[in-house]
Write a protein that holds these residues in place. Structure first.
Motif, short mmCIF file in Angstrom:
data_model
loop_
_atom_site.label_atom_id
_atom_site.label_comp_id
_atom_site.label_asym_id
_atom_site.label_seq_id
_atom_site.Cartn_x
_atom_site.Cartn_y
_atom_site.Cartn_z
N ALA A 74 21.70 2.01 49.85
CA ALA A 74 21.13 3.00 51.04
C ALA A 74 19.80 2.47 51.42
CB ALA A 74 21.12 4.21 50.54
N LEU A 75 18.94 2.21 50.81
CA LEU A 75 17.63 1.90 50.98
C LEU A 75 17.46 0.66 51.65
CD1 LEU A 75 15.50 2.96 47.86
CD2 LEU A 75 15.40 4.10 50.09
N THR A 76 18.34 -0.43 51.10
CA THR A 76 18.28 -1.76 52.02
C THR A 76 18.74 -1.67 53.33
OG1 THR A 76 18.85 -2.83 49.69
CG2 THR A 76 19.21 -3.78 51.69
N THR A 77 19.92 -0.96 53.55
CA THR A 77 20.61 -0.28 54.80
C THR A 77 19.57 0.16 55.70
OG1 THR A 77 22.68 -0.31 53.65
CG2 THR A 77 22.38 0.52 55.85
N LEU A 78 18.54 0.88 55.28
CA LEU A 78 17.71 1.76 56.07
C LEU A 78 16.55 0.58 56.37
CD1 LEU A 78 17.21 5.09 54.38
CD2 LEU A 78 18.28 4.72 56.47
N TYR A 79 16.05 -0.10 55.73
CA TYR A 79 14.79 -0.67 55.95
C TYR A 79 15.00 -2.27 55.79
CZ TYR A 79 12.44 3.37 54.12
OH TYR A 79 12.19 4.55 54.04
N ALA A 80 16.31 -2.77 56.23
CA ALA A 80 16.29 -3.97 56.50
C ALA A 80 15.98 -4.38 57.82
CB ALA A 80 18.24 -4.42 56.45
N PRO A 81 15.69 -5.49 58.32
CA PRO A 81 15.17 -5.74 59.69
C PRO A 81 16.00 -5.33 60.97
CG PRO A 81 14.92 -7.96 58.41
CD PRO A 81 15.77 -6.79 57.51
N ASN A 82 17.27 -5.36 60.61
CA ASN A 82 18.35 -4.63 61.72
C ASN A 82 18.72 -3.38 61.04
OD1 ASN A 82 19.84 -5.30 59.55
ND2 ASN A 82 21.46 -6.25 60.79
N GLY A 83 17.99 -2.54 60.32
CA GLY A 83 18.47 -1.31 59.83
C GLY A 83 17.83 -0.23 60.49
N TRP A 84 18.48 1.02 60.32
CA TRP A 84 17.99 2.17 61.02
C TRP A 84 16.61 2.39 60.97
CZ3 TRP A 84 21.91 6.53 58.90
CH2 TRP A 84 23.27 5.87 59.39
N ILE A 85 15.72 1.97 60.16
CA ILE A 85 14.25 2.30 60.07
C ILE A 85 13.41 0.96 60.29
CG2 ILE A 85 12.47 3.02 58.95
CD1 ILE A 85 14.04 5.25 57.52
N GLY A 86 14.03 0.07 59.67
CA GLY A 86 13.51 -1.21 59.72
C GLY A 86 13.43 -2.11 61.00
N GLN A 87 14.19 -1.69 61.89
CA GLN A 87 14.40 -2.20 63.42
C GLN A 87 13.38 -1.85 63.93
OE1 GLN A 87 17.62 -0.88 65.63
NE2 GLN A 87 17.88 1.12 64.55
N PHE A 88 12.48 -0.74 63.70
CA PHE A 88 11.36 -0.22 64.45
C PHE A 88 10.12 -0.94 64.00
CE2 PHE A 88 14.58 3.04 64.65
CZ PHE A 88 14.76 3.18 66.09
N PHE A 89 10.05 -1.81 62.94
CA PHE A 89 8.82 -2.36 62.54
C PHE A 89 8.98 -3.77 62.79
CE2 PHE A 89 9.45 1.48 60.19
CZ PHE A 89 8.02 1.98 59.98
N ASP A 90 7.40 -4.30 63.22
CA ASP A 90 7.40 -5.71 63.59
C ASP A 90 7.44 -6.72 62.52
OD1 ASP A 90 7.18 -5.28 66.17
OD2 ASP A 90 5.32 -4.69 66.19
N PHE A 91 7.19 -5.76 61.07
CA PHE A 91 7.20 -6.64 59.82
C PHE A 91 8.14 -6.16 59.06
CE2 PHE A 91 4.55 -2.85 59.60
CZ PHE A 91 5.10 -1.99 58.64
N LYS A 92 8.58 -6.93 58.13
CA LYS A 92 9.72 -7.07 57.05
C LYS A 92 9.33 -5.98 56.15
CE LYS A 92 12.23 -10.33 55.79
NZ LYS A 92 12.78 -11.31 55.06
N ILE A 93 10.08 -4.96 55.84
CA ILE A 93 10.06 -4.09 54.59
C ILE A 93 10.91 -4.53 53.49
CG2 ILE A 93 10.36 -1.66 53.87
CD1 ILE A 93 9.68 -0.93 56.83
#
Length: 278
Positions: free
Chosen positions: A118-137
């Motif tokens: 679940a966390l990977t899905t959220l914070y992946a570069p194309n995830g629900w949250i990760g897509q809004f950041f310019d850096f990788k989480i």
């Protein structure tokens, strides 16, 4: 001596102190000491040069630093926000409070692998949250810290919460009536009461994070020398049937964890002693 034994017998709720103590030691020996001792027994079969070569390998050393650093960072974050959450749950009444209180325990009930996915899905570069950041989480140490913060939060909240419930709000009102500011009330009245519980919560969250595997292995990416945690290296060696190498690295983590927890408990003991003397 005889008076002490009579007093112990009189105050004991469960009869048979020698029997219950013997059962306690036997249970702890079977459940805790025996499995841990096997780690050392397997390691003894290695020569010192083989042991040193295994535990000092650059990948292993990098994993030690990553695991310890991210676990400590997650513990500090949980101490700050876990204490705030505990304060809100105890001091304020609001709609949905029971739901929020129940959500705190969700990391306990949720399988760690599910949490990691679940966390990977959220914070992946194309995830629900990760897509809004310019850096990788995801696949970075930051992602590991987020995962460890998720699984360690309940430990801090559930250790601080009972202390706050026993700390009456009248104490804060009395402090304010005597002219103390909010900062002085927190630092001089509230924080000393919470400090032992905060240290306990940190030690529990830190210990859990140090050996966490399921929720971290997905979001870490397991890149050697970058995002490879120590539990993953141990699992890799086990899959390669290198049981001695796995136990050697596990021994290093076990000793390190024991020393760090001993220091934390020592700090807690000193803090409690000073607080009781005041």
């Amino acid at each position: 001596m005889e008076l002490t034994l009579k007093k112990r017998k009189k105050n004991s709720i469960i009869p048979g102190f020698p029997l219950t103590l013997g059962y306690t030691m036997l249970y702890l020996s079977i459940i805790v000491l025996l499995p841990l001792s096997m780690v050392f027994f397997n390691t003894v079969s290695m020569s010192w040069s083989e042991f040193y070569e295994t535990v000092s390998h650059p990948r292993a050393v990098a994993s030690y630093k990553l695991s310890l650093g991210t676990a400590a960072a997650a513990g500090v974050i949980n101490v700050i926000f876990g204490t705030i959450i505990a304060w809100v749950l105890v001091r304020y009444q609001f709609p949905g409070k029971r739901i929020v209180d129940g959500l705190v325990d969700l990391p306990f009930a949720l399988p760690t692998a599910v949490a990691g996915i679940a966390l990977t899905t959220l914070y992946a570069p194309n995830g629900w949250i990760g897509q809004f950041f310019d850096f990788k989480i995801s696949f970075t140490p930051l992602g590991i810290i987020i995962a460890l913060t998720f699984i360690g939060l309940p430990f801090v909240v559930r250790t601080v919460q009972p202390v706050l419930q026993n700390l009456s709000s009248e104490v804060e009102e009395a402090s304010a009536s005597l002219g103390a500011s909010r900062f002085q009330t927190f630092t001089k009245v509230i924080f000393p009461e919470l400090l032992p519980a905060i240290i306990t919560g940190f030690s529990l969250a830190f210990a859990r994070a140090l050996g966490e595997y399921g929720s971290v292995v997905f979001i870490a990416g397991n890149m050697p020398m970058k995002t490879e945690i120590t539990p993953f290296i141990i699992m890799t060696k086990l899959e390669q049937y290198d049981y001695v190498g796995a136990t050697a690295i596990a021994t290093v983590m076990l000793v390190t964890s024991f020393v760090l927890l001993f220091i934390i408990n020592l700090i807690q003991w000193v803090t409690n002693k000073k607080f009781n003397q005041q």
